[in-house]
Scaffold this motif. Sequence first.
Motif, PDB file in Angstrom:
ATOM      1  N   GLY A 117      47.145  28.066  28.647  1.00 59.52           N
ATOM      2  CA  GLY A 117      47.225  28.919  27.488  1.00 59.52           C
ATOM      3  C   GLY A 117      45.906  29.189  26.999  1.00 59.52           C
ATOM      4  N   ALA A 118      44.878  29.423  27.883  1.00 57.85           N
ATOM      5  CA  ALA A 118      43.449  29.527  27.326  1.00 57.85           C
ATOM      6  C   ALA A 118      43.424  30.844  26.573  1.00 57.85           C
ATOM      7  CB  ALA A 118      42.725  29.753  28.967  1.00 57.85           C
ATOM      8  N   GLY A 119      42.514  30.706  25.510  1.00 57.56           N
ATOM      9  CA  GLY A 119      42.493  31.872  24.632  1.00 57.56           C
ATOM     10  C   GLY A 119      41.117  32.737  25.262  1.00 57.56           C
ATOM     11  N   ASN A 120      40.426  32.177  26.141  1.00 52.39           N
ATOM     12  CA  ASN A 120      39.133  32.792  26.611  1.00 52.39           C
ATOM     13  C   ASN A 120      39.391  33.140  28.045  1.00 52.39           C
ATOM     14  OD1 ASN A 120      36.572  34.222  27.435  1.00 52.39           O
ATOM     15  ND2 ASN A 120      35.675  32.292  26.642  1.00 52.39           N
ATOM     16  N   ILE A 121      39.653  34.084  28.916  1.00 55.41           N
ATOM     17  CA  ILE A 121      39.933  34.176  30.321  1.00 55.41           C
ATOM     18  C   ILE A 121      39.094  35.702  30.824  1.00 55.41           C
ATOM     19  CG2 ILE A 121      41.418  34.520  32.065  1.00 55.41           C
ATOM     20  CD1 ILE A 121      43.808  33.716  30.253  1.00 55.41           C
ATOM     21  N   GLY A 122      38.020  35.279  31.831  1.00 57.79           N
ATOM     22  CA  GLY A 122      37.353  36.316  32.291  1.00 57.79           C
ATOM     23  C   GLY A 122      36.958  36.119  33.472  1.00 57.79           C
ATOM     24  N   VAL A 123      36.092  37.057  34.193  1.00 53.70           N
ATOM     25  CA  VAL A 123      35.757  37.134  35.311  1.00 53.70           C
ATOM     26  C   VAL A 123      34.230  36.896  35.844  1.00 53.70           C
ATOM     27  CG1 VAL A 123      35.704  39.668  35.804  1.00 53.70           C
ATOM     28  CG2 VAL A 123      36.193  38.187  37.903  1.00 53.70           C
ATOM     29  N   VAL A 124      33.966  36.423  36.702  1.00 56.14           N
ATOM     30  CA  VAL A 124      32.228  36.369  36.842  1.00 56.14           C
ATOM     31  C   VAL A 124      31.828  37.185  38.209  1.00 56.14           C
ATOM     32  CG1 VAL A 124      30.542  34.828  37.394  1.00 56.14           C
ATOM     33  CG2 VAL A 124      32.214  33.804  35.991  1.00 56.14           C
ATOM     34  N   GLY A 125      31.147  37.822  37.981  1.00 60.77           N
ATOM     35  CA  GLY A 125      30.832  38.899  39.008  1.00 60.77           C
ATOM     36  C   GLY A 125      31.701  39.898  39.073  1.00 60.77           C
ATOM     37  N   GLY A 126      32.401  40.546  38.040  1.00 57.00           N
ATOM     38  CA  GLY A 126      33.193  41.533  38.324  1.00 57.00           C
ATOM     39  C   GLY A 126      32.489  42.917  37.635  1.00 57.00           C
ATOM     40  N   GLY A 127      33.326  43.648  36.933  1.00 52.16           N
ATOM     41  CA  GLY A 127      32.768  44.860  36.311  1.00 52.16           C
ATOM     42  C   GLY A 127      33.814  45.510  35.619  1.00 52.16           C
ATOM     43  N   LEU A 182      30.742  51.538  41.952  1.00 52.42           N
ATOM     44  CA  LEU A 182      30.450  50.417  42.837  1.00 52.42           C
ATOM     45  C   LEU A 182      30.636  48.838  42.401  1.00 52.42           C
ATOM     46  CD1 LEU A 182      27.629  52.245  44.944  1.00 52.42           C
ATOM     47  CD2 LEU A 182      30.237  52.820  44.957  1.00 52.42           C
ATOM     48  N   TYR A 183      31.381  48.219  42.765  1.00 51.38           N
ATOM     49  CA  TYR A 183      31.513  46.890  42.538  1.00 51.38           C
ATOM     50  C   TYR A 183      30.732  46.188  43.524  1.00 51.38           C
ATOM     51  CZ  TYR A 183      35.293  47.720  39.227  1.00 51.38           C
ATOM     52  OH  TYR A 183      35.779  48.213  38.099  1.00 51.38           O
ATOM     53  N   GLU A 184      29.874  45.193  42.806  1.00 53.27           N
ATOM     54  CA  GLU A 184      28.915  44.489  43.733  1.00 53.27           C
ATOM     55  C   GLU A 184      29.525  43.256  44.546  1.00 53.27           C
ATOM     56  OE1 GLU A 184      24.782  44.365  42.614  1.00 53.27           O
ATOM     57  OE2 GLU A 184      25.506  44.753  40.798  1.00 53.27           O
ATOM     58  N   THR A 185      30.864  42.744  43.898  1.00 57.56           N
ATOM     59  CA  THR A 185      31.420  41.621  44.584  1.00 57.56           C
ATOM     60  C   THR A 185      32.671  42.221  45.381  1.00 57.56           C
ATOM     61  OG1 THR A 185      32.789  41.341  42.709  1.00 57.56           O
ATOM     62  CG2 THR A 185      30.845  39.892  43.105  1.00 57.56           C
ATOM     63  N   ASN A 186      33.005  41.504  46.383  1.00 59.09           N
ATOM     64  CA  ASN A 186      34.079  41.927  47.405  1.00 59.09           C
ATOM     65  C   ASN A 186      35.281  42.545  46.900  1.00 59.09           C
ATOM     66  OD1 ASN A 186      34.308  39.135  47.266  1.00 59.09           O
ATOM     67  ND2 ASN A 186      35.852  39.334  48.632  1.00 59.09           N
ATOM     68  N   ASN A 187      35.802  41.670  45.808  1.00 57.17           N
ATOM     69  CA  ASN A 187      37.047  41.793  45.064  1.00 57.17           C
ATOM     70  C   ASN A 187      36.850  42.370  43.680  1.00 57.17           C
ATOM     71  OD1 ASN A 187      39.554  42.556  45.386  1.00 57.17           O
ATOM     72  ND2 ASN A 187      40.397  40.570  45.124  1.00 57.17           N
ATOM     73  N   GLY A 188      35.845  42.918  43.058  1.00 55.25           N
ATOM     74  CA  GLY A 188      35.598  43.376  41.534  1.00 55.25           C
ATOM     75  C   GLY A 188      36.789  44.265  41.267  1.00 55.25           C
ATOM     76  N   ARG A 189      37.083  45.245  42.254  1.00 49.65           N
ATOM     77  CA  ARG A 189      37.935  46.232  41.753  1.00 49.65           C
ATOM     78  C   ARG A 189      39.420  45.406  41.545  1.00 49.65           C
ATOM     79  NH1 ARG A 189      38.804  51.754  42.551  1.00 49.65           N
ATOM     80  NH2 ARG A 189      40.447  52.325  40.756  1.00 49.65           N
ATOM     81  N   GLY A 190      39.626  44.477  42.211  1.00 48.86           N
ATOM     82  CA  GLY A 190      40.806  43.752  42.227  1.00 48.86           C
ATOM     83  C   GLY A 190      40.893  43.046  41.010  1.00 48.86           C
ATOM     84  N   TYR A 198      41.809  31.465  54.510  1.00 43.12           N
ATOM     85  CA  TYR A 198      43.063  31.530  54.179  1.00 43.12           C
ATOM     86  C   TYR A 198      43.289  33.074  54.141  1.00 43.12           C
ATOM     87  CZ  TYR A 198      41.333  32.624  49.364  1.00 43.12           C
ATOM     88  OH  TYR A 198      40.708  33.200  48.305  1.00 43.12           O
ATOM     89  N   PRO A 199      44.417  33.586  54.203  1.00 52.32           N
ATOM     90  CA  PRO A 199      44.867  34.892  54.377  1.00 52.32           C
ATOM     91  C   PRO A 199      45.237  35.488  53.039  1.00 52.32           C
ATOM     92  CG  PRO A 199      47.161  33.757  54.750  1.00 52.32           C
ATOM     93  CD  PRO A 199      45.890  32.777  54.642  1.00 52.32           C
ATOM     94  N   GLY A 200      45.011  36.944  52.882  1.00 52.90           N
ATOM     95  CA  GLY A 200      45.216  37.573  51.668  1.00 52.90           C
ATOM     96  C   GLY A 200      44.949  38.921  51.681  1.00 52.90           C
ATOM     97  N   THR A 201      44.572  39.627  50.558  1.00 50.43           N
ATOM     98  CA  THR A 201      44.171  40.852  50.413  1.00 50.43           C
ATOM     99  C   THR A 201      43.067  40.982  49.441  1.00 50.43           C
ATOM    100  OG1 THR A 201      45.706  41.401  48.622  1.00 50.43           O
ATOM    101  CG2 THR A 201      46.525  41.804  50.730  1.00 50.43           C
ATOM    102  N   VAL A 202      42.377  42.043  49.631  1.00 52.99           N
ATOM    103  CA  VAL A 202      41.130  42.356  48.479  1.00 52.99           C
ATOM    104  C   VAL A 202      41.370  43.939  48.343  1.00 52.99           C
ATOM    105  CG1 VAL A 202      39.674  40.350  49.023  1.00 52.99           C
ATOM    106  CG2 VAL A 202      39.506  42.589  50.476  1.00 52.99           C
ATOM    107  N   THR A 203      40.632  44.043  47.225  1.00 55.79           N
ATOM    108  CA  THR A 203      40.761  45.638  46.885  1.00 55.79           C
ATOM    109  C   THR A 203      39.266  46.103  46.791  1.00 55.79           C
ATOM    110  OG1 THR A 203      42.695  45.359  45.676  1.00 55.79           O
ATOM    111  CG2 THR A 203      41.468  47.466  45.499  1.00 55.79           C
ATOM    112  N   ASN A 204      39.054  47.207  47.484  1.00 53.48           N
ATOM    113  CA  ASN A 204      37.306  47.840  47.375  1.00 53.48           C
ATOM    114  C   ASN A 204      37.187  48.503  46.406  1.00 53.48           C
ATOM    115  OD1 ASN A 204      38.361  50.174  48.484  1.00 53.48           O
ATOM    116  ND2 ASN A 204      36.693  50.241  50.290  1.00 53.48           N
TER     117      ASN A 204
END
Length: 389
Positions: free
Chosen positions: A115-125, A233-241, A312-318
């Motif tokens: 139930g976190a009130g502050n959720i974000g991403v590090v290295g995104g955009g 352009l996203y600098e991390t491999n899954n920044g767009r994701g 581990y398997p999965g997907t990323v979005t460039n």
Amino acid sequence: MEMEYVTTTCPYCGTGCGLNLIVVNGKAVGVAPYHRSPVSSGKLCTRGLHAAKALTEWRIEKPCVRGESVTWDVALTEAKKISGYSGDEIAVAISSRLTNEAMFLALRYAREVLGAGNIGVVGGGCGKSTGKLSELAKADVVLMIGDVMKRLPVTGNKLYHVQKHGGKLLYLGPESYTAVQADATFITEEYTTIPAEFTEAITAAANPVVMYLAGDAAAAAIAANLPAKTAVLYETNNGRGAALLGLEQFVLGEKTKALFIITETPEREEDIYADLIQAVNKLEMIVAIGSNATYLSDAATVLLPSAALNEYPGTVTNWEGRVQKVRAASAVPEDAKCPCEIISLLSDGKYAWEDKAAIFADLAAAVPAYTDIAYEEIEKPDGVFIKEE
């Protein structure tokens, strides 16, 4: 000796280059080109050529509580104590270097369990591209804002094709590697407008493109007023994701007492968490998940070792919106677990984690950009493009 080539996606920047990891007896020992990749066509930058190192260097080997090695049961019991804080006291920072499936489960856990009130991403955009990588070579004028060619080298390499076919590269920003490569430059530390001759060149062009780094608000404002396609352009491999999941850049709030963070980054030298370390000293509790040691994992109250990307398997979005497959190439270290499994354990089994296709189906049902993407289609070398946002 048993050797195999496992085709997967590079763990570094948002270009999403395809590569082959060379695996010997279950361990990645090197990298070979993957010529069928529509993104990189067998080319890799120096980081991609060393992608196997991301699976070996600075690995977190054991669960720890306050710096002492413990069993998984003890570590999980301690980690679950974060639920004792109220929602506005808990902050969650999710790495933009995870797979789409792992990010989606982490986001659900943050919202539904903590139930976190502050959720974000590090290295995104933020920001979305209206152009594709394949269209760059067809451009007759490209306005580059910021050091885009150095930050995403294989994407930047496509720009030499523009010059080769008589197109022009325009540059706006500080002195940089990209500025040196451009045909026309306007050097400035800050930018809110562009030179009139740049505007005229873009307006007169048949296929103009504006290229800038995700999260550069000033560049985005300039691009919004130009009649051109954009390459964000996203600098991390899954920044767009991460952006598609609605995750904005993480900022530690003043009310925060406990932090849940996934500290995923390939090498300590590229530690995207270093700037946070001073700010977290005031916190009462830090629960960190990560495969490689970082400044923040060093400071964690509870540290949970995870599998790295390509274990581990999965997907990323460039950056162009191409959803691509990540394959489990190397064996997971003995005491590490898939990030999806760790989230499941922390939630007492609330989230099934083994079937990544099922997780992606839930993701596709929740995020319109992924709707109607068939998981098996992502297996193809081209991957699958998201729906236009």
